[in-house]
Enzyme design. Structure first.
Site, PDB file in Angstrom:
ATOM      1  N   ASP A  75      44.707  51.113  46.987  1.00 37.91           N
ATOM      2  CA  ASP A  75      45.526  50.501  48.022  1.00 37.91           C
ATOM      3  C   ASP A  75      46.815  51.250  48.336  1.00 37.91           C
ATOM      4  OD1 ASP A  75      43.908  48.278  48.641  1.00 37.91           O
ATOM      5  OD2 ASP A  75      44.516  47.289  46.789  1.00 37.91           O
ATOM      6  N   HIS A 132      45.664  49.083  37.504  1.00 38.15           N
ATOM      7  CA  HIS A 132      44.295  48.613  37.681  1.00 38.15           C
ATOM      8  C   HIS A 132      43.772  48.128  36.344  1.00 38.15           C
ATOM      9  CE1 HIS A 132      40.061  48.596  38.850  1.00 38.15           C
ATOM     10  NE2 HIS A 132      40.510  48.568  40.084  1.00 38.15           N
TER      11      HIS A 132
HETATM   12  N1  ACO Z   1      53.977  48.128  38.740  1.00 34.53           N
HETATM   13  C1  ACO Z   1      54.735  48.006  37.617  1.00 34.53           C
HETATM   14  N2  ACO Z   1      54.243  47.578  36.442  1.00 34.53           N
HETATM   15  C2  ACO Z   1      52.946  47.260  36.387  1.00 34.53           C
HETATM   16  C3  ACO Z   1      52.104  47.384  37.501  1.00 34.53           C
HETATM   17  C4  ACO Z   1      52.664  47.836  38.702  1.00 34.53           C
HETATM   18  N3  ACO Z   1      51.935  47.935  39.814  1.00 34.53           N
HETATM   19  N4  ACO Z   1      50.860  46.996  37.155  1.00 34.53           N
HETATM   20  C5  ACO Z   1      50.926  46.638  35.873  1.00 34.53           C
HETATM   21  N5  ACO Z   1      52.174  46.788  35.412  1.00 34.53           N
HETATM   22  C6  ACO Z   1      52.650  46.481  34.060  1.00 34.53           C
HETATM   23  C7  ACO Z   1      52.907  44.979  33.942  1.00 34.53           C
HETATM   24  O1  ACO Z   1      54.195  44.624  34.345  1.00 34.53           O
HETATM   25  C8  ACO Z   1      52.636  44.739  32.479  1.00 34.53           C
HETATM   26  O2  ACO Z   1      53.764  45.169  31.757  1.00 34.53           O
HETATM   27  P1  ACO Z   1      54.226  44.423  30.385  1.00 34.53           P
HETATM   28  O3  ACO Z   1      53.063  44.608  29.454  1.00 34.53           O
HETATM   29  O4  ACO Z   1      55.450  45.128  30.006  1.00 34.53           O
HETATM   30  O5  ACO Z   1      54.415  42.980  30.772  1.00 34.53           O
HETATM   31  C9  ACO Z   1      51.496  45.696  32.164  1.00 34.53           C
HETATM   32  O6  ACO Z   1      51.600  46.753  33.125  1.00 34.53           O
HETATM   33  C10 ACO Z   1      50.122  45.048  32.290  1.00 34.53           C
HETATM   34  O7  ACO Z   1      50.051  44.396  33.565  1.00 34.53           O
HETATM   35  P2  ACO Z   1      48.986  43.251  33.918  1.00 34.53           P
HETATM   36  O8  ACO Z   1      49.314  42.714  35.246  1.00 34.53           O
HETATM   37  O9  ACO Z   1      48.835  42.299  32.781  1.00 34.53           O
HETATM   38  O10 ACO Z   1      47.677  44.119  33.898  1.00 34.53           O
HETATM   39  P3  ACO Z   1      46.322  43.833  34.632  1.00 34.53           P
HETATM   40  O11 ACO Z   1      45.254  44.535  33.921  1.00 34.53           O
HETATM   41  O12 ACO Z   1      46.154  42.377  34.888  1.00 34.53           O
HETATM   42  O13 ACO Z   1      46.703  44.595  36.005  1.00 34.53           O
HETATM   43  C11 ACO Z   1      46.739  44.564  38.334  1.00 34.53           C
HETATM   44  C12 ACO Z   1      45.928  44.832  37.053  1.00 34.53           C
HETATM   45  C13 ACO Z   1      46.732  43.050  38.578  1.00 34.53           C
HETATM   46  C14 ACO Z   1      46.020  45.271  39.457  1.00 34.53           C
HETATM   47  C15 ACO Z   1      48.200  45.068  38.193  1.00 34.53           C
HETATM   48  O14 ACO Z   1      48.233  46.447  37.875  1.00 34.53           O
HETATM   49  C16 ACO Z   1      49.007  44.800  39.461  1.00 34.53           C
HETATM   50  O15 ACO Z   1      49.466  43.663  39.653  1.00 34.53           O
HETATM   51  N6  ACO Z   1      49.187  45.830  40.348  1.00 34.53           N
HETATM   52  C17 ACO Z   1      49.903  45.645  41.590  1.00 34.53           C
HETATM   53  C18 ACO Z   1      48.968  45.018  42.633  1.00 34.53           C
HETATM   54  C19 ACO Z   1      47.904  45.969  43.099  1.00 34.53           C
HETATM   55  O16 ACO Z   1      48.161  47.118  43.451  1.00 34.53           O
HETATM   56  N7  ACO Z   1      46.675  45.449  43.138  1.00 34.53           N
HETATM   57  C20 ACO Z   1      45.513  46.182  43.664  1.00 34.53           C
HETATM   58  C21 ACO Z   1      44.592  46.581  42.554  1.00 34.53           C
HETATM   59  S1  ACO Z   1      43.232  47.514  43.205  1.00 34.53           S
HETATM   60  C22 ACO Z   1      42.274  46.346  43.983  1.00 34.53           C
HETATM   61  O17 ACO Z   1      42.198  45.211  43.605  1.00 34.53           O
HETATM   62  C23 ACO Z   1      41.532  46.740  45.163  1.00 34.53           C
END
Ligand code: ACO
Length: 384
Positions: free
Chosen positions: A320, A263
């Site tokens: 979620d 998140h």
């Molecule tokens: N699984 C594995 N690794 C993850 C996950 C995950 N679910 N989420 C983040 N990471 C890792 C990324 O790969 C990244 O790693 P790196 O730095 O080595 O490249 C790091 O954590 C940062 O990830 P970002 O996507 O840049 O972080 P952001 O702040 O944009 O993330 C997000 C937020 C988009 C929700 C992300 O955690 C994600 O894509 N999660 C999966 C989708 C999800 O569950 N979304 C629902 C969110 S709750 C809602 O909207 C109601």
């Protein structure tokens, strides 16, 4: 200033866009408040109508006020035939989120107050749209299951009527408890992507139907509201608890995101996920084999992810992750999870619009231009 070295905040991370007294997300400590009330207390004691009143008006309703909002929401539930026709036409062809977006947009045609931007009209339209988005979602599910439009039952509360319009049967206590909690938990979450999308549209002084249609569009994606469906589909793909470790190992090794984790704001356990997880565990006695399997997979995946990425990377289960199995226990099909999220979140979207319009300013951020300038125009014949 714009053309000197700007700082770009990718994804607007860390950028404050407004002042708001609607919702506090304490990402460091994993706490969530609607108008100052902890989410746990609201999930335990409140109902969707009361939470809607709280979000829109800034305080809990008194007895008569709660009665009035219940009546106002109930009186708007019945859908115009034109909206039912859109649902019938798109059923089986479009994703339910696409149908929801189109039907919500079309609601404006049936509201004589659509262009009236006075605060009183915006409050009335907010209640109508919150009421009708739920009716649309229920009807999308009903028609997809081969049924006909079910006229609302005004003697039922908002969530019970949603289930009635979906199944043509009032929910049992277990289904109602689950859905009441899910509607409350998903109702609001500060300036997330879909709320910001709503606010960007509304900041142009476009009407509330335009703004909430924008919110629905933004909610659809798997990085936001679509993650609940994606997480359940992942559990389905894993298939059995024994396959979980291999699946998660290979996802992490392949730098794949595991849906339902991570998140932008929470760097601690999402309090909504905690509530839904506790709910899921409470459903185990007498659960179906399907639910038991999903639960075992979910708990195993959660343990692995938390051990690997929890404290070290701030990646914890979000709202979620456990939602899918819980919806399954209430008999909700997977492609209605995100539309139901929208039905509930329409309360938060409307609350933000009503608040933002009190002190509106058009959103208009900047980009750092990295292209060329002053190129010489070449006629098409000379471009070989
Ligand atoms: N699984 C594995 N690794 C993850 C996950 C995950 N679910 N989420 C983040 N990471 C890792 C990324 O790969 C990244 O790693 P790196 O730095 O080595 O490249 C790091 O954590 C940062 O990830 P970002 O996507 O840049 O972080 P952001 O702040 O944009 O993330 C997000 C937020 C988009 C929700 C992300 O955690 C994600 O894509 N999660 C999966 C989708 C999800 O569950 N979304 C629902 C969110 S709750 C809602 O909207 C109601």
């Amino acid at each position: 200033m714009a053309d000197s070295e700007p700082t770009i905040s990718k994804g607007l991370e860390g950028v404050y866009i407004a002042e708001s007294s609607i919702c506090k997300v304490d990402g460091q400590n994993g706490r969530l408040y609607y108008r100052g009330y902890p989410i746990d207390a609201l999930a335990k004691h409140s109902d969707f109508e009361e939470v809607t009143y709280l979000l829109l008006n800034g305080r809990l309703p008194k007895g008569k006020e709660l009665e009035d909002i219940k009546k106002q929401l109930a009186s708007a539930r019945d859908l115009p035939q034109g909206i039912i026709d859109i649902i019938l036409e798109q059923s089986g062809k479009a994703d339910p989120m696409d149908t929801l977006r189109t039907a919500t947009s079309a609601l404006s045609a049936y509201d004589p107050e659509t262009p009236d931007m006075s605060p009183a009209a915006n409050m009335r339209k907010s209640l109508r749209i919150i009421s009708r988005v739920s009716s649309i979602v229920a009807t999308i599910g009903r028609v997809a299951a081969g049924g006909k439009y079910v006229k609302p039952d005004d003697s039922l509360g908002h969530v019970a009527n949603f289930m009635y319009m979906l199944n043509h049967k009032a929910p049992d206590k277990r289904q109602l408890d689950i859905m009441r909690d899910m509607f409350i938990i998903h109702a609001e979450h500060s300036s997330n992507a879909s709320t910001f999308g709503t606010m960007v549209a509304g900041s142009t002084l476009a009407d509330i139907y335009s703004a909430i249609t924008a919110g629905i569009s933004v909610l659809k994606g798997p990085l936001h509201g679509g993650a609940d469906e994606a997480a359940l589909r992942m559990m389905k793909q894993i298939g059995s608890p024994e396959n979980t470790e291999k699946y998660i190992e290979s996802a992490l090794a392949g730098k794949q995101k595991v849906m339902g984790f991570g998140h932008r704001v929470y760097k601690a356990y999402d309090p909504r996920a905690k509530i839904i997880k506790a709910y899921l565990i409470s459903l185990q006695p007498g659960a179906s084999q399907e639910l038991k399997t999903y639960t075992a997979i979910a708990l195993k995946a959660e343990k692995m992810m938390v051990e690997r990425l929890g404290a070290s990377h701030g990646i914890w289960p979000n709202v979620d992750f456990f939602a899918g199995p819980v919806y399954t226990a209430a008999g909700i099909p997977v492609n209605l999870f995100t539309p139901i999220f929208a039905a509930s979140r329409s309360a938060g979207w409307a609350a933000h619009m009503l608040e933002y319009w009190q002190n509106n300013r058009l959103f208009r951020p900047l980009e750092k231009y990295t292209g060329q300038v002053d190129l010489k125009y070449v006629p098409i014949k000379e471009r070989e």
